[in-house]
Design a protein around this motif. Structure first.
Motif, short mmCIF file in Angstrom:
data_model
loop_
_atom_site.label_atom_id
_atom_site.label_comp_id
_atom_site.label_asym_id
_atom_site.label_seq_id
_atom_site.Cartn_x
_atom_site.Cartn_y
_atom_site.Cartn_z
N GLU A 148 44.43 32.34 39.18
CA GLU A 148 44.35 32.59 40.63
C GLU A 148 45.28 33.74 41.01
N ARG A 193 39.80 32.62 40.79
CA ARG A 193 39.79 32.92 42.23
C ARG A 193 40.61 34.18 42.50
N SER A 223 41.67 36.74 45.88
CA SER A 223 41.65 36.95 47.32
C SER A 223 42.28 38.29 47.65
N LYS A 277 34.86 32.65 39.99
CA LYS A 277 33.98 31.78 40.79
C LYS A 277 34.08 32.05 42.28
N HIS A 278 35.27 32.38 42.77
CA HIS A 278 35.47 32.53 44.21
C HIS A 278 36.23 33.82 44.50
N ALA A 305 37.57 36.25 47.94
CA ALA A 305 37.77 36.39 49.38
C ALA A 305 37.98 37.86 49.71
N PHE A 324 29.55 35.40 41.76
CA PHE A 324 30.60 34.54 42.29
C PHE A 324 30.34 34.26 43.77
N SER A 325 31.07 33.28 44.29
CA SER A 325 30.91 32.85 45.68
C SER A 325 31.89 33.59 46.57
N GLU A 348 34.05 33.81 49.97
CA GLU A 348 34.65 32.87 50.91
C GLU A 348 34.65 33.45 52.32
#
Length: 499
Positions: free
Chosen positions: A302, A331, A333, A355-356, A358, A378-379, A381
């Motif tokens: 992360e 993740r 961000s 996966k995530h 932002a 990926f997703s 946010e």
């Protein structure tokens, strides 16, 4: 008819019996109740009863926000109380052995009171105490023997006090101390960086979590973390650090949010192969993330870089190139930063695990260079805040609402890099032309004799001149004196004239 009624009644009784048995066996939620008071009934606390796997009572006593200025001398004690919360009161004094009748207490919170000092015996007989919260008080120091007898203490929170210094052997009797929070004690931070004995001894006790946020730490003393082989979690947020110093290789989480670093370069994190979580939020001076900036983070899962408002450049190889070791990031961000565009090559090494992501809150330029955002694995946010800033036709539109055909490079955006390179070339060409012309002019002047100088030979402080004998008897005038007399402040009125 009677038989049917009897059968119906029997079925109802059976159902009631089953329901009663189910309710009896079902675990009950803890029921809050006012269960603690002093002898006069003036103090009432909210208590919660829960049970362990061995069906033992565990009482949690909440006396917070009661505007208490002192604790009563005689309490109706709950012998099974494990947690006591006295936070958000007006307490300023604890007597010796104040909690002597709370021998089973495991967690004690005295946060947000008005303590300026504590007696050595204030926590005597709390042999089972594991967590002590003294944050948000006005403590300036602690007695060296205050934790004697609390050998199982594992978590101590001293955040937001007025600590000036701490005795080096303060934790000599707390062999199980695992987590220490000293954040927001600015005077203490300056003291600890000058006199590292306290932290050196603490880190040698195999502490695993240390928080030193906002303590005016400008640099990390050399060798401070040499013995911190068991330190897994470190937070240095909101300190004026300009470079990322050498930290323990054992770290699993690191918080450097709010420091004063301006550029992340290759090798900044190469010494932390076990790091799983990295926080770089609020780096308001950060402008550039260079190639291989996150090289060596072989365990990173992360990464957050939120609110880096001046971050305009994020190299597409910041996570490494084709020959680099993949980073198992899950993740990422980059929310609310200063980014305008981001290359799809940035995520090439991250695709197997990412996966995530932002990306909201940036001033995105929605052209062909950002078209990859519709083809990610990926997703994304908070897509409700993922909007375009430019070009004008897409201003403030939600990026997920755009079609792939909308990501078109205009003349300005498509040729931006070409124009930038062309401008650089033209500037260099103009500089070269100016230099050549200047050299040609100087050469011309030199050849025509405009730049010739006749050097004057001097002997001592006087000029060497040649006097024509044929003019020796002539009257000298001021012009001749200017050649002969070398002293600039000579008084010409005293010079004798010829006959």
């Amino acid at each position: 008819m009677l038989a049917k009624r009897r059968k119906y009644i029997m079925e109802v009784l059976i159902l009631l019996t089953l329901a009663t048995s189910l309710l009896a066996t079902a675990p009950l939620d803890p029921t809050p109740q006012l269960c603690l008071s002093d002898a006069s009934g003036g103090l009432a606390c909210r208590c919660t009863d829960s049970r362990t796997e061995l069906d033992e009572h565990l009482w949690e006593v909440d006396c917070s926000c009661r505007n208490l200025t002192a604790l009563p001398s005689e309490w109706q004690i709950l012998p099974d109380a494990r947690r006591l919360d006295l936070s958000r009161n007006q307490l300023s004094l604890l007597r010796d052995e104040q909690f002597s009748r709370w021998g089973n207490l495991e967690e004690l919170s005295l946060a947000r009171n008005k303590f300026t000092s504590l007696n050595e015996a204030a926590f005597s007989r709390l042999a089972n105490l594991r967590m002590l919260d003294l944050s948000y008080n006005m403590l300036q120091t602690l007695p060296v023997k205050i934790f004697e007898g609390i050998s199982v203490l594992s978590t101590l929170n001293l955040e937001m006090n007025r600590l000036q210094e701490l005795p080096p052997y303060l934790f000599s009797s707390t062999s199980h101390l695992n987590s220490l929070i000293l954040s927001y004690n600015t005077a203490l931070g300056k003291y600890l960086m000058k006199s590292t004995e306290f932290l050196t001894i603490v880190l040698q006790r195999n502490i695993s979590s240390l928080a030193l946020n906002n303590m005016s730490i400008e640099r990390i003393p050399n060798g401070l973390f040499n013995e911190a082989s068991q330190l897994h979690h470190l937070s240095l947020a909101d300190n004026p650090l300009r470079v990322i110093d050498v930290l323990p290789a054992s770290l699993e989480s690191l918080n450097l949010s709010g420091i004063d670093v301006e550029v992340l370069v290759s090798g900044d994190f190469i010494s932390y192969p076990k790091l799983k979580k990295l926080q770089l939020d609020r780096l308001i001076h950060l402008r550039n993330v260079q190639e291989n900036a996150f090289e060596g983070l072989a365990s990173l899962e992360e990464l957050t870089m939120e609110n880096c408002i001046q971050l305009h450049s994020f190299d597409e190889r910041a996570f490494g190139g084709p020959d680099s070791v993949p980073i198992p990031l899950k993740r990422l961000s980059l929310a609310r930063s200063g980014l305008h565009t981001l290359s799809n090559k940035t995520f090439l090494l991250l695709q197997p695990t990412l996966k995530h992501v932002a990306l909201q809150g940036n001033s995105w330029r929605c052209d062909c260079n950002l078209a990859w955002i519709h083809q990610t694995n990926f997703s994304l946010e908070n897509t409700a805040y993922l909007r375009c800033f430019s070009p004008d036709e897409h201003h403030n539109r939600l990026i997920p609402s755009l079609d792939l055909k909308d990501f078109v490079c205009t003349h300005e955006s498509a040729k931006q890099n070409t124009y930038s390179g062309l401008i650089v070339v033209m500037d260099m060409f103009l500089i070269l032309v100016v230099v050549i012309v200047a050299c040609a002019i100087l050469m011309t002047l030199w050849r025509r004799g405009f730049m010739l100088c006749t050097p004057r030979q001097t002997v001592g402080r006087y000029s060497h001149v040649t006097i024509d004998p044929s003019r020796a008897e002539l009257e000298w005038d001021d012009k001749d004196l200017d050649h002969i007399w070398s002293t600039p402040n000579a008084n010409r009125q005293n010079v004798p004239r010829g006959p």
